[in-house]
Motif scaffolding. Sequence first.
Motif, PDB file in Angstrom:
ATOM      1  N   UNK A  20      35.334  38.308  26.519  1.00 48.05           N
ATOM      2  CA  UNK A  20      35.023  39.515  26.372  1.00 48.05           C
ATOM      3  C   UNK A  20      34.422  40.279  27.696  1.00 48.05           C
ATOM      4  N   UNK A  21      34.915  41.322  27.668  1.00 45.99           N
ATOM      5  CA  UNK A  21      34.526  42.196  29.146  1.00 45.99           C
ATOM      6  C   UNK A  21      33.178  43.042  28.964  1.00 45.99           C
ATOM      7  N   UNK A  22      32.183  42.743  29.514  1.00 41.75           N
ATOM      8  CA  UNK A  22      30.793  43.410  29.632  1.00 41.75           C
ATOM      9  C   UNK A  22      30.732  44.606  30.559  1.00 41.75           C
ATOM     10  N   UNK A  23      29.658  45.428  30.121  1.00 45.88           N
ATOM     11  CA  UNK A  23      29.607  46.835  31.177  1.00 45.88           C
ATOM     12  C   UNK A  23      29.751  46.545  32.679  1.00 45.88           C
ATOM     13  N   UNK A  24      29.481  45.262  32.956  1.00 45.70           N
ATOM     14  CA  UNK A  24      29.474  45.027  34.577  1.00 45.70           C
ATOM     15  C   UNK A  24      30.886  44.660  35.005  1.00 45.70           C
ATOM     16  N   UNK A  25      31.857  44.845  34.002  1.00 43.20           N
ATOM     17  CA  UNK A  25      33.250  44.790  34.239  1.00 43.20           C
ATOM     18  C   UNK A  25      33.789  42.994  34.685  1.00 43.20           C
ATOM     19  N   UNK A  26      32.644  42.153  34.112  1.00 44.32           N
ATOM     20  CA  UNK A  26      33.174  40.971  34.258  1.00 44.32           C
ATOM     21  C   UNK A  26      33.594  40.075  32.802  1.00 44.32           C
ATOM     22  N   UNK A  27      34.517  39.651  32.941  1.00 47.46           N
ATOM     23  CA  UNK A  27      35.101  38.843  31.652  1.00 47.46           C
ATOM     24  C   UNK A  27      34.329  37.490  31.566  1.00 47.46           C
ATOM     25  N   UNK A  28      33.793  37.456  30.413  1.00 49.36           N
ATOM     26  CA  UNK A  28      33.131  36.207  29.983  1.00 49.36           C
ATOM     27  C   UNK A  28      33.664  35.642  28.654  1.00 49.36           C
ATOM     28  N   UNK A  29      33.490  33.973  28.691  1.00 49.43           N
ATOM     29  CA  UNK A  29      34.085  33.455  27.630  1.00 49.43           C
ATOM     30  C   UNK A  29      32.914  33.108  26.552  1.00 49.43           C
TER      31      UNK A  29
END
Length: 804
Positions: free
Chosen positions: A296-305
């Motif tokens: 899932x890509x959050x508003x800070x443009x980081x992909x998180x599992x």
Amino acid sequence: MKISINRLKKYIALSESPEEIAALLTRSGLEVEGVEEFVSLPGGLEGIVIGEVLTCEKHPDADKLSLTTVDIGTGTPSQIVCGAPNVAKGQKVVVATVGAKLYPTTGDPFEIKKAKIRGQASEGMICAEDEIGLGTSHAGIMILDTDLPNGTPASDYFEVSQDQVLEIGLTPNRADAASHLGVARDLKALLGRPIYLPEEKANSIEKSGLSISVEVQNPSDCPRYSGVVVTDLKVGPSPQWLQNFLRSLDLEPINNIVDITNFILHDLGQPLHAFDADKISEGKIIVRKLPKGTPFVTLDEKERKLSGDELMICDPQGGLCIAGIFGGNHSGVSDDTTSIFLESAYFSPDVIRKGAQFHGLKTDASFRFERGTDPNMPVYALKQAVSLLQDIAGGKVASEIIDLYPNPAQDFVIEVSYGHINRLIGKKIDPSEVKSILESLDIKVENETNDGFTAIVKPYRVDVTREADIIEEVLRIHGFHQVELSENLRTDYLAEHPVKDLNKLQYRMTEMLASQGYFELITNSLTKPVYADKSGFLDPALNVEIFNKLSEDLGVMRQTLLFNGLEVLAHNINRRQTDLKCFEFGTVYQKVAEGYKEGRRLAIFHSGNRSAESWIEPEKPFGFSDLYMTIERILERLNIELGQVSMIESAPFSYGLTLKLGEKVLGSVGLVDEKILKLAEVRQDVWFAELDWDLLTKKASGLKRFQEISKFPEVRRDLSLVIDKAVTYDQVKAVAEKAGGKLLRRIGVFDVYEGDKIDSGKKAYALSFYLQDQENTLTDKVIEKTMSKFIQAFQDQVGAIIRS
């Protein structure tokens, strides 16, 4: 948490100074850590006014300068030399008067002074926008389109905001106070004044072809979910008042849509989230959990599992937002957004706390959700936000408010006894005052009797669920300072002796050792079985073995802190960090007939040099005295007298001492044997001490007693004694202390001699005696009498010969 005084005044009438308000809140449990002044422009444009250019002529001695007269409202026009190419007669301009301090966009602040420029007097400055911090342009002066009278402060024209901001150190239990409304509620009770809630707006609905449906699959994690669709929005900058409010709280304005959600969060304590409605697939919101490992890509443009435990706001194609924590990059509001779905929900604190912890995300929304928000606030907050969207962003309400709230939160019902109130507070509080305080805090009082009553507490007070909590509310508003101390202090229990704070004792030792250059070690309690097998001083039969060991190197619990410390030393020495002073507090374990036993130990390590090589002196390696001196400091700090000391020459030491307190072994200190060092792969000498920390804490007598420094001078006298070699210094010291009595402050040894100038089997001590009387100045007669006592005692008790 920051709270704006200006915004508080929208809720409650305040005539008190910010400092008085801070003192009130601190006294009631909302500790104000500081009061800061906020000005939306540096300096607040003080001394800067609106003026009108009356005349404008070329400077007689400079082609690029103009000589102007400007009306600044004082009755007498001011002559100002101006270098701007666009200055002209009849313009309304911004004028910095003499004495004004300017804060330019770039560069240092400067003060306007009377000056002569090319022979002409200049009384002020006509300003460009960058010169007063309003922008970056320096192409020319600012020309205003206004009918405001000349002399009007520029701060009025530019809507400069000045505010006082409270910095509140919010405790975790006071989730209800995490907003301006929450703080205003406390001030209502403290000051006895009403608060004014913004009127609940009835938003007019203009139907459109856009609709959003909502499904909540996890109602226990999301007990309430509300939302509304707003269309025809124009994304742009927020009005100045909203930007100023956010900046006063150290928030950077983003755009009018996001700024409104942040305003509601800090104003009412209700987090909101705006989704771009056109990006919600199939027009459907689903509140559920997604499988573990889902990216899932959050508003800070980081992909998180995802962990699989966090609650997600989804559409049929996937996640849009980590509920209550952080939005998704795909569904957020952008400059092109024209329609939004505005979410206002109540999430379970547990699920938000777990998700925020897993992802290491701490946002303003998660801060409130994980402590507990008001379950009855979502729809009210939604209506306030929609009203702002209509006023600020031109929005139209395109749907009815969706509100899924199948199991409304119930009030807390608490039985309260007046007797318990008076007992816990420590004074009798009149029942009428108790009722008044509670009702001022929105806590209803029902079923009153002479003995007590029933308190009905709204669910937003997540910290008030027991009788003790009700009593705390009464006390904090009544005032801790109003509970008088009685002449006779008493307690409800008896203790045999004061309980020692073991953590405090250990902290004091850690602080002392760290101040002397030691580094603290924290090592694993698991260690290698080979250490007990090959060390020669540990019994392998006493090893506590691990059944499901991770590896053979972590197969048993340690019996000593020595080897763990040596492994750390080896690691550092192999990386050229060879001069080491370390300590560790740790637990050791042994198998016994009844099961297992464990004990706390303090280990100290010295290795390498205690001082580095320099041009002043050569390098000096650590020695036995360095380590022993540290042990003496520890014992002195704990007020412990060391008992018997005996030599040891067995593993793990080449040589050393065993230390005792009374009949109990305190520990040992010495030079670690080379075989032990080889076992741990350490390639240089190590001095090591291991002390029984449990025994030390048991014997510690607390803090030292101090006394006033004597007003009377100290006197030194010296003696040289020749005594048998078998007589120890401790024996000499004991004789002196008995003979000197209360006049003897301390003894020093400044020379020891053994040689051919005295008889064989003898040694000479040169001793210094420091004498002082706390009540009188010592006379020669008293001093001589005391020294005679020393001489006689040494001759009689240790066979000393006094050398002249």
